[in-house]
Scaffold this motif. Structure first.
Motif, mmCIF file in Angstrom:
data_model
loop_
_atom_site.group_PDB
_atom_site.id
_atom_site.type_symbol
_atom_site.label_atom_id
_atom_site.label_comp_id
_atom_site.label_asym_id
_atom_site.label_seq_id
_atom_site.Cartn_x
_atom_site.Cartn_y
_atom_site.Cartn_z
ATOM 1 N N GLU A 1 -18.243 -8.591 35.776
ATOM 2 C CA GLU A 1 -17.430 -7.532 35.179
ATOM 3 C C GLU A 1 -18.128 -6.811 34.039
ATOM 4 O O GLU A 1 -17.607 -5.824 33.527
ATOM 5 N N LEU A 2 -19.307 -7.294 33.622
ATOM 6 C CA LEU A 2 -20.018 -6.630 32.541
ATOM 7 C C LEU A 2 -20.487 -5.270 33.033
ATOM 8 O O LEU A 2 -20.927 -5.116 34.170
ATOM 9 N N ILE A 3 -20.365 -4.269 32.180
ATOM 10 C CA ILE A 3 -20.715 -2.904 32.547
ATOM 11 C C ILE A 3 -22.210 -2.691 32.333
ATOM 12 O O ILE A 3 -22.727 -2.919 31.237
ATOM 13 N N ASP A 4 -22.896 -2.255 33.380
ATOM 14 C CA ASP A 4 -24.336 -2.015 33.299
ATOM 15 C C ASP A 4 -24.573 -0.649 32.670
ATOM 16 O O ASP A 4 -24.211 0.380 33.242
ATOM 17 N N ILE A 5 -25.138 -0.643 31.475
ATOM 18 C CA ILE A 5 -25.457 0.611 30.776
ATOM 19 C C ILE A 5 -26.966 0.702 30.556
ATOM 20 O O ILE A 5 -27.431 1.194 29.548
ATOM 21 N N SER A 6 -27.723 0.201 31.535
ATOM 22 C CA SER A 6 -29.176 0.127 31.428
ATOM 23 C C SER A 6 -29.788 1.475 31.112
ATOM 24 O O SER A 6 -29.258 2.524 31.486
ATOM 25 N N ASP A 7 -30.912 1.424 30.429
ATOM 26 C CA ASP A 7 -31.637 2.615 30.032
ATOM 27 C C ASP A 7 -33.114 2.395 30.344
ATOM 28 O O ASP A 7 -33.770 1.608 29.674
ATOM 29 N N GLY A 8 -33.599 3.040 31.382
ATOM 30 C CA GLY A 8 -34.997 2.863 31.761
ATOM 31 C C GLY A 8 -35.229 1.459 32.286
ATOM 32 O O GLY A 8 -34.423 0.922 33.047
ATOM 33 N N ALA A 9 -36.318 0.822 31.857
ATOM 34 C CA ALA A 9 -36.664 -0.511 32.324
ATOM 35 C C ALA A 9 -35.800 -1.593 31.680
ATOM 36 O O ALA A 9 -35.676 -2.687 32.208
ATOM 37 N N VAL A 10 -35.208 -1.289 30.543
ATOM 38 C CA VAL A 10 -34.406 -2.274 29.818
ATOM 39 C C VAL A 10 -33.031 -2.385 30.466
ATOM 40 O O VAL A 10 -32.343 -1.390 30.658
ATOM 41 N N THR A 11 -32.647 -3.612 30.832
ATOM 42 C CA THR A 11 -31.331 -3.862 31.407
ATOM 43 C C THR A 11 -30.367 -4.197 30.282
ATOM 44 O O THR A 11 -30.649 -5.078 29.469
ATOM 45 N N MET A 12 -29.244 -3.477 30.215
ATOM 46 C CA MET A 12 -28.230 -3.726 29.184
ATOM 47 C C MET A 12 -26.880 -3.879 29.855
ATOM 48 O O MET A 12 -26.473 -3.012 30.631
ATOM 49 N N LYS A 13 -26.198 -4.970 29.547
ATOM 50 C CA LYS A 13 -24.854 -5.194 30.068
ATOM 51 C C LYS A 13 -23.905 -5.330 28.896
ATOM 52 O O LYS A 13 -24.133 -6.124 27.990
ATOM 53 N N LEU A 14 -22.844 -4.524 28.940
ATOM 54 C CA LEU A 14 -21.881 -4.441 27.851
ATOM 55 C C LEU A 14 -20.687 -5.353 28.104
ATOM 56 O O LEU A 14 -20.089 -5.318 29.166
ATOM 57 N N VAL A 15 -20.341 -6.147 27.091
ATOM 58 C CA VAL A 15 -19.174 -7.025 27.137
ATOM 59 C C VAL A 15 -17.994 -6.287 26.508
ATOM 60 O O VAL A 15 -18.140 -5.656 25.467
ATOM 61 N N GLY A 16 -16.827 -6.353 27.141
ATOM 62 C CA GLY A 16 -15.608 -5.830 26.526
ATOM 63 C C GLY A 16 -15.400 -4.345 26.621
ATOM 64 O O GLY A 16 -14.673 -3.779 25.812
ATOM 65 N N LYS A 17 -15.973 -3.684 27.598
ATOM 66 C CA LYS A 17 -15.836 -2.222 27.722
ATOM 67 C C LYS A 17 -14.369 -1.787 27.757
ATOM 68 O O LYS A 17 -14.017 -0.761 27.210
ATOM 69 N N ALA A 18 -13.509 -2.603 28.367
ATOM 70 C CA ALA A 18 -12.107 -2.219 28.515
ATOM 71 C C ALA A 18 -11.254 -2.514 27.283
ATOM 72 O O ALA A 18 -10.092 -2.150 27.239
ATOM 73 N N HIS A 19 -11.811 -3.170 26.281
ATOM 74 C CA HIS A 19 -11.001 -3.514 25.102
ATOM 75 C C HIS A 19 -10.530 -2.232 24.420
ATOM 76 O O HIS A 19 -11.326 -1.355 24.122
ATOM 77 N N PRO A 20 -9.228 -2.115 24.144
ATOM 78 C CA PRO A 20 -8.678 -0.840 23.659
ATOM 79 C C PRO A 20 -9.133 -0.410 22.266
ATOM 80 O O PRO A 20 -9.140 0.767 21.959
#
Length: 182
Positions: A80-99
């Protein structure tokens, strides 16, 4: 109908910070803030411009059923982590849905040779992180630090900074930034 509360609810439902919505809509952060606080009452054309950043029509804005229950997701499974990767770096965001998310909490992976770019970042807020695997080079201002597994950092994000992996193994970093600008 409370336009400010409705805009804030929909913005959060869509996982957007005030800054991100302002950038997408081509308005200032303070415009979004003032509308949400009901300090100003936007004209129809102003509201249409802001909604274009979501994107959403006026009809959708006024007819969408906005969930008002107090159920907020607590656990975010790996998938459920949102992939917000930028280029070669992989970034997964925790809590995207938190209001009312006030921090960006990320699981980052830097492959061999990856970096955040030649230009150093500088923005408002603070950053902290913990290196879980591999080695990572962190530059803050004119200082260069080599992080080993278990090492951590904390600095004001207004100081120019960048991350780089010039080493022979991928690096995994758990980080947090304020404000929540992802």
């Amino acid at each position: 109908m409370d336009v400010g509360v409705r805009l804030q609810s929909i913005r959060k439902l869509k996982g957007l910070s005030q800054r991100e919505l302002a950038k997408r809509a081509g308005v200032t952060n303070s415009t979004i803030s003032m509308i949400e606080k009901n300090s100003v009452s936007p004209s129809i054309s102003s509201l249409k411009k802001v909604l274009a950043g979501i994107p959403m029509s006026l009809v959708e804005f006024f007819s969408l059923e906005v969930e008002q229950d107090n159920h907020t997701q607590v656990v975010y499974r790996a998938g459920e982590l949102i992939d917000i990767s930028d280029g070669a770096v992989t970034m997964k965001l925790v809590g995207k849905a938190h209001p009312s998310r006030a921090i960006s909490f990320l699981d980052e992976t830097y492959p061999v040779g990856a970096d955040t770019g030649d230009e150093m970042y500088a923005h408002e807020g603070e950053e902290a992180g913990l290196l879980v695997e591999g080695r990572l080079e962190l530059t803050v201002g004119s200082e260069v630090f080599i992080l080993e597994p278990g090492d951590s950092y904390y600095f004001e994000s207004s100081r120019p900074h960048r991350f780089r992996n010039p080493f022979d193994a991928p690096a995994r970093l758990i980080s947090a930034t304020t404000p929540a600008n992802f």
